[in-house]
Scaffold this active site. Sequence first.
Site, short mmCIF file in Angstrom:
data_model
loop_
_atom_site.label_atom_id
_atom_site.label_comp_id
_atom_site.label_asym_id
_atom_site.label_seq_id
_atom_site.Cartn_x
_atom_site.Cartn_y
_atom_site.Cartn_z
N GLU A 23 -6.56 4.33 8.17
CA GLU A 23 -6.38 5.77 7.92
C GLU A 23 -7.63 6.37 7.31
O GLU A 23 -7.96 7.53 7.57
CB GLU A 23 -5.14 5.99 7.04
CG GLU A 23 -3.86 5.75 7.83
CD GLU A 23 -2.70 5.18 7.03
OE1 GLU A 23 -2.72 5.26 5.79
OE2 GLU A 23 -1.76 4.64 7.65
N SER B 159 3.86 -2.43 10.25
CA SER B 159 5.31 -2.49 10.39
C SER B 159 5.92 -3.82 9.95
O SER B 159 6.86 -4.30 10.56
CB SER B 159 5.73 -2.13 11.82
OG SER B 159 5.29 -0.83 12.16
N GLU C 129 -5.03 -5.32 10.73
CA GLU C 129 -3.98 -4.33 10.96
C GLU C 129 -4.25 -3.61 12.28
O GLU C 129 -5.07 -2.70 12.33
CB GLU C 129 -3.97 -3.30 9.83
CG GLU C 129 -3.78 -3.90 8.46
CD GLU C 129 -3.27 -2.87 7.46
OE1 GLU C 129 -2.15 -3.04 6.97
OE2 GLU C 129 -3.96 -1.87 7.22
N HIS D 32 -9.30 0.90 5.14
CA HIS D 32 -8.01 1.05 5.82
C HIS D 32 -8.19 1.96 7.04
O HIS D 32 -8.98 2.90 7.02
CB HIS D 32 -6.97 1.66 4.86
CG HIS D 32 -5.60 1.62 5.42
ND1 HIS D 32 -5.14 2.58 6.30
CD2 HIS D 32 -4.59 0.72 5.26
CE1 HIS D 32 -3.90 2.26 6.64
NE2 HIS D 32 -3.54 1.14 6.03
N LYS E 286 0.11 4.26 -0.16
CA LYS E 286 -0.51 5.42 0.52
C LYS E 286 -0.32 6.68 -0.32
O LYS E 286 -0.32 6.62 -1.54
CB LYS E 286 0.06 5.54 1.94
CG LYS E 286 -0.09 4.24 2.74
CD LYS E 286 0.17 4.40 4.20
CE LYS E 286 -0.05 3.05 4.89
NZ LYS E 286 0.15 3.11 6.33
N ASN F 212 0.87 -1.18 0.00
CA ASN F 212 0.00 0.00 0.00
C ASN F 212 0.91 1.23 0.00
O ASN F 212 1.54 1.52 1.01
CB ASN F 212 -0.88 -0.06 1.27
CG ASN F 212 -1.69 1.21 1.49
OD1 ASN F 212 -1.77 2.07 0.62
ND2 ASN F 212 -2.29 1.32 2.67
N GLY G 185 2.85 1.92 10.84
CA GLY G 185 3.79 3.03 10.67
C GLY G 185 4.51 3.42 11.95
O GLY G 185 5.18 4.45 12.00
P1 PGA Z 1 3.09 0.04 7.70
O1 PGA Z 1 1.60 0.24 7.14
O2 PGA Z 1 3.63 -1.18 7.04
O3 PGA Z 1 3.82 1.30 7.28
O4 PGA Z 1 2.98 -0.10 9.18
C1 PGA Z 1 0.74 -0.84 6.97
C2 PGA Z 1 -0.57 -0.38 6.40
O5 PGA Z 1 -1.06 0.69 6.78
O6 PGA Z 1 -1.17 -1.06 5.55
#
Ligand code: PGA
Length: 252
Positions: free
Chosen positions: A99, A215, A169, A97, A13, A11, A175
Amino acid sequence: MADRKPFIAGNWKMYKTGPQAAELASRLKSLVGDITDVDVMVAPPFTALGVVGEILQGSAIHLGGQDLFWEAEGAYTGQISAPMLKAAGCSHVIIGHSERRQYFGETNETVNRKIRAALLGGLIPVLCIGESEAERESGQTFSVVQKQLEEGLEGFSSDEIQKMTVAYEPVWAIGTGKTATTDQAQEVHESIRGRMETAYGNSVAKAVRILYGGSVKPENIGDLMAMADIDGALVGGASLDGDSFAGIVRYK
Ligand code: PGA
């Protein structure tokens, strides 16, 4: 991870302009474009779907959207529909997601409408669910995840559910560099599969792939993939670099 085919998704983003996305896509094509024993998907920003799709043609890497709107077309400024994603070469779309839930008002109800639109448009939904840090600390992990699953998937048939992918997740691990331990991830994955079994039967529960996200890096993917109910990963940060994403895809 039973006999489910591993699935590693990136992803991107809100990173990568068109030219930057083209560079990363070319790199990925040469590093992992011929891998077929793992399903690989990347979800660039909408503005880069065209160029990335073109570059990935002839490779085994799938293209996905990061979101979509539930109407097929209309006066909805700023939105992108399932037919648009499909025409741009997407086979998958990420839905719900954290976010989107946190910053853009996504709810289980809008997630549900988006899944319906994705399926109607011939796209495979990757449904994201997961608890926040406060929810985990107050012991609500399983109830939150269960509610997201139940409400997000309300009204779909077993046949439809079988086409989907679920991504667990934990919001506190996205992140942040804090990965859930493999045991923490596995116990939630197991509970998700258990819910699927109760609701849709054993064969659906066995078939649906459940990805872990938060992560994920080349250093921890092997341990995660060794868990019985972890079938792949949804990768954010580490998917922005060709070598690190390739390191995840080639975890075996
Ligand atoms: P990350 O994000 O690997 O940067 O923790 C995962 C995600 O949001 O899908």
